[in-house]
Enzyme design. Structure first.
Site, short mmCIF file in Angstrom:
data_model
loop_
_atom_site.label_atom_id
_atom_site.label_comp_id
_atom_site.label_asym_id
_atom_site.label_seq_id
_atom_site.Cartn_x
_atom_site.Cartn_y
_atom_site.Cartn_z
N ASP A 128 0.84 -1.19 0.00
CA ASP A 128 0.00 0.00 0.00
C ASP A 128 0.87 1.24 0.00
O ASP A 128 1.87 1.31 0.73
CB ASP A 128 -0.94 -0.01 1.22
CG ASP A 128 -2.09 0.95 1.03
OD1 ASP A 128 -2.58 1.08 -0.11
OD2 ASP A 128 -2.52 1.57 2.02
N TYR A 130 1.07 5.81 -0.72
CA TYR A 130 0.71 7.05 -0.01
C TYR A 130 0.85 8.19 -1.04
O TYR A 130 1.64 9.08 -0.87
CB TYR A 130 1.72 7.19 1.14
CG TYR A 130 1.44 8.18 2.25
CD1 TYR A 130 0.22 8.22 2.91
CD2 TYR A 130 2.45 9.05 2.67
CE1 TYR A 130 0.02 9.10 3.95
CE2 TYR A 130 2.24 9.94 3.71
CZ TYR A 130 1.02 9.96 4.35
OH TYR A 130 0.83 10.84 5.41
N HIS A 135 -3.82 14.16 0.73
CA HIS A 135 -3.93 13.25 1.88
C HIS A 135 -2.67 13.35 2.75
O HIS A 135 -2.75 13.51 3.97
CB HIS A 135 -4.14 11.81 1.41
CG HIS A 135 -4.07 10.79 2.51
ND1 HIS A 135 -5.02 10.70 3.49
CD2 HIS A 135 -3.14 9.85 2.80
CE1 HIS A 135 -4.70 9.73 4.34
NE2 HIS A 135 -3.56 9.20 3.94
N ARG A 144 2.21 16.59 12.53
CA ARG A 144 3.50 17.27 12.71
C ARG A 144 3.43 18.78 12.54
O ARG A 144 4.44 19.46 12.64
CB ARG A 144 4.52 16.70 11.70
CG ARG A 144 4.97 15.29 11.97
CD ARG A 144 5.98 14.81 10.93
NE ARG A 144 5.41 14.77 9.59
CZ ARG A 144 4.73 13.72 9.11
NH1 ARG A 144 4.58 12.65 9.84
NH2 ARG A 144 4.21 13.75 7.90
N GLU A 201 -10.36 3.90 4.10
CA GLU A 201 -9.52 4.70 3.20
C GLU A 201 -9.97 4.42 1.77
O GLU A 201 -10.04 3.27 1.34
CB GLU A 201 -8.03 4.35 3.36
CG GLU A 201 -7.45 4.82 4.68
CD GLU A 201 -5.94 4.69 4.76
OE1 GLU A 201 -5.35 3.90 3.97
OE2 GLU A 201 -5.33 5.36 5.61
N GLU A 203 -9.28 4.18 -1.91
CA GLU A 203 -8.09 3.99 -2.73
C GLU A 203 -8.45 3.30 -4.05
O GLU A 203 -9.52 2.71 -4.20
CB GLU A 203 -7.04 3.12 -2.00
CG GLU A 203 -6.65 3.66 -0.64
CD GLU A 203 -5.40 2.98 -0.07
OE1 GLU A 203 -4.61 2.40 -0.84
OE2 GLU A 203 -5.23 3.04 1.17
N ASP A 233 -8.90 0.42 2.39
CA ASP A 233 -7.86 -0.02 3.32
C ASP A 233 -8.33 0.35 4.74
O ASP A 233 -7.97 1.39 5.27
CB ASP A 233 -6.56 0.70 2.95
CG ASP A 233 -5.40 0.34 3.86
OD1 ASP A 233 -5.43 -0.74 4.47
OD2 ASP A 233 -4.47 1.17 3.97
N ARG A 237 -7.02 3.89 13.53
CA ARG A 237 -6.13 5.04 13.71
C ARG A 237 -5.45 5.06 15.07
O ARG A 237 -4.32 5.56 15.19
CB ARG A 237 -6.91 6.34 13.52
CG ARG A 237 -7.59 6.49 12.18
CD ARG A 237 -6.60 6.38 11.05
NE ARG A 237 -7.26 6.56 9.75
CZ ARG A 237 -6.64 6.34 8.59
NH1 ARG A 237 -5.38 5.94 8.56
NH2 ARG A 237 -7.30 6.51 7.46
N GLN A 240 -2.71 2.54 14.96
CA GLN A 240 -1.68 3.09 14.07
C GLN A 240 -0.83 4.15 14.77
O GLN A 240 0.40 4.14 14.66
CB GLN A 240 -2.38 3.70 12.84
CG GLN A 240 -1.44 4.18 11.74
CD GLN A 240 -2.22 4.71 10.53
OE1 GLN A 240 -3.45 4.70 10.50
NE2 GLN A 240 -1.51 5.19 9.53
N TYR A 244 3.20 3.07 14.88
CA TYR A 244 3.75 3.28 13.54
C TYR A 244 5.23 3.68 13.48
O TYR A 244 5.85 3.56 12.43
CB TYR A 244 2.89 4.27 12.76
CG TYR A 244 3.22 5.74 12.90
CD1 TYR A 244 3.89 6.42 11.87
CD2 TYR A 244 2.85 6.45 14.04
CE1 TYR A 244 4.18 7.77 12.00
CE2 TYR A 244 3.14 7.79 14.15
CZ TYR A 244 3.80 8.45 13.13
OH TYR A 244 4.10 9.78 13.25
N LYS A 253 -3.50 -1.92 10.00
CA LYS A 253 -3.95 -2.14 8.62
C LYS A 253 -4.13 -3.62 8.32
O LYS A 253 -4.30 -3.99 7.17
CB LYS A 253 -2.89 -1.58 7.65
CG LYS A 253 -2.50 -0.15 7.93
CD LYS A 253 -3.47 0.81 7.30
CE LYS A 253 -2.90 2.23 7.30
NZ LYS A 253 -3.76 3.12 6.51
N THR A 349 -4.68 6.58 0.20
CA THR A 349 -5.93 7.32 0.30
C THR A 349 -5.95 8.47 -0.70
O THR A 349 -4.99 9.23 -0.81
CB THR A 349 -6.07 7.90 1.72
OG1 THR A 349 -5.95 6.83 2.64
CG2 THR A 349 -7.39 8.61 1.89
N GLU A 363 -9.29 12.46 8.06
CA GLU A 363 -9.19 13.81 7.51
C GLU A 363 -10.53 14.54 7.57
O GLU A 363 -10.58 15.73 7.85
CB GLU A 363 -8.75 13.74 6.05
CG GLU A 363 -7.35 13.25 5.83
CD GLU A 363 -7.12 12.99 4.35
OE1 GLU A 363 -7.24 11.83 3.93
OE2 GLU A 363 -6.85 13.95 3.61
MN MN Z 1 -3.91 2.94 2.78
#
Ligand code: MN
Length: 420
Positions: A128, A130, A135, A144, A201, A203, A233, A237, A240, A244, A253, A349, A363
């Site tokens: 997968d 990104y 996104h 961040r 997600e 996709e 997907d 969260r 994750q 992560y 996931k 996503t 989001e």
């Molecule tokens: Mn994904």
């Protein structure tokens, strides 16, 4: 080029997802019958396994490749065979076919409404990516801050992680809310509990059709992709956020990834190819754009609480991606990583510039701080038990569309006890 007309009236409607221009590949059964390879046309499924067995339409003159409940053996035949088969099948279904041909197809087809759809191919591996800049920018801003929204490598190469082929399921399969290890930023200790921030997600999945064993150019990679599916997907969260770093998502996931039941071929999407956006950082040679390799596919997500009306919560387009599946595949092989027929690559996503274009609840609700309103009067930050999420997509041609068929799943409550 407009609608290719068929003698089958239902295939000539401007709103059918499956006109003659499409011819997507799936696997179906009727009642307790065997799983068979099928091709959707209008409101019917042509029994490709049956046509092959009858000697009426063979993908390979020497061997049966469609006598299995998946299209992998067909993919292995390669691009020239894919094109020959598509052209021969088109001829059988095109306006002007004689009565004997029409009888043959009616004999070897069933109503789509009578068919149960299954996984269209065996997933060899699942990676997968990104690839949506909106996104990545949204998620990065949340985690961040706006100054560090895009990771420093993002404009240089497609970012991805190796997922789990075993977790990929076909549309309609129920999804069990996972348990996992959680720890909020304000919590002293981690705990094992059902995910409280379970998400979808939106996709696009690309399916590798041609095996390879070494680096591919972007142009070669494009040719090796057999087709595309919609892909959800499912993502926890809270799991994750805790797990992560430093190796990326893992259990967050691993619960399930849902795909739509029809493989829409690269051939059907050819008229909808679009250029990638301007490159802020010039791509290195092995990733350079080699022609238009994104697709103009309108995408939508609906959310329906149990027994209630669905609300459309997202509208976006696959043409807004930054990296094409071909660039992702070229990057994937650049280390020498072998690829096999049935390798599935998720786009990541797909979000757009505005709130209504965001492809995940993370989001849409901005990390659970600004819930979305459903038409039922309810609100959502993340998915609740018994919510049904449905992805849909279509490329709009002149008087016809190339549809994908829905990619849907309903969240089932977490198990009472995860063990024993
Ligand atoms: Mn994904």
């Amino acid at each position: 080029m407009g609608l290719k007309r068929s003698w089958l009236d239902s295939a000539n409607s401007p709103t059918t997802p499956f006109p003659l221009n499409n011819l997507p590949y799936g696997v179906f059964s009727v009642g307790d019958g065997d799983l068979r390879c099928g091709v959707a046309i209008g409101d019917r499924v042509v029994d490709a396994t049956g046509l092959e067995a009858a000697g009426a339409l063979r993908a390979d003159p020497l061997a049966d490749v469609l006598d299995a409940p998946y299209w992998n053996d067909f993919m292995e035949l390669g691009q020239a065979a894919w094109a020959r088969y598509r052209s021969a099948l088109s001829a059988l279904l095109a306006e002007g076919a004689d009565d004997a041909t029409q009888d043959l197809i009616i004999t070897h087809s069933v109503k789509l409404s009578e068919a149960t759809l299954h996984m269209p191919f065996r997933v060899s591996e699942f990676t997968d990516f990104y690839a949506s800049r909106d996104h990545a920018t949204n998620v990065g801003t949340m985690f961040r801050g706006p100054e560090n929204a895009l990771p420093p490598n993002w404009l240089h190469m497609p970012i991805g992680y190796n997922g789990r082929a075993s977790s990929v399921v076909v549309s309609g399969t129920d999804i069990r809310r996972p348990w996992g290890q959680l720890k909020g930023p304000d919590e002293d200790r981690s705990r094992f509990a059902p995910s409280e921030r379970f998400d979808f997600e939106l996709e696009l999945g690309a399916i590798v059709g041609t095996s390879s064993n070494g680096p591919l150019s972007v142009a070669e990679a494009y040719d090796n992709i057999f087709g595309y599916v919609l892909l959800n997907d499912w993502s926890a969260r809270d799991i994750q956020a805790w797990e992560y770093q430093p190796l990326g998502p893992f259990q967050a996931k691993a619960t399930a990834t849902t795909i739509s039941p029809w493989i829409v071929t690269g051939a059907a999407l050819e008229p909808f190819r679009r250029d990638a956006p301007a490159r802020e950082v010039a791509l290195l040679g092995h990733l350079k754009d080699a022609g238009p390799m994104l697709y103009d596919i309108a995408l939508e997500v609906t959310l329906a609480p149990q027994g209630k009306a669905a609300t459309t919560i997202t509208r976006t387009n696959a043409k807004t991606l930054y990296y094409s599946a071909a660039q992702q595949l070229a990057h994937h092989t650049s280390s020498g990583c072998p690829m096999r027929a049935g390798d599935l690559l998720g786009s990541g996503t797909i979000s757009g510039p505005n709130r209504e274009n965001r492809g995940a609840l993370l989001e849409l609700s901005w990390g659970g701080t600004d819930p979305i309103a459903l038409e039922t009067g309810e609100k959502r930050n993340f998915l609740e038990d018994c919510d049904t999420v449905t992805l849909s997509g279509a490329a709009q041609g002149d008087g016809y569309q190339i549809g994908f068929g829905d990619c849907t799943g309903t969240v089932q409550p977490a198990l009472n006890k995860p063990f024993g």
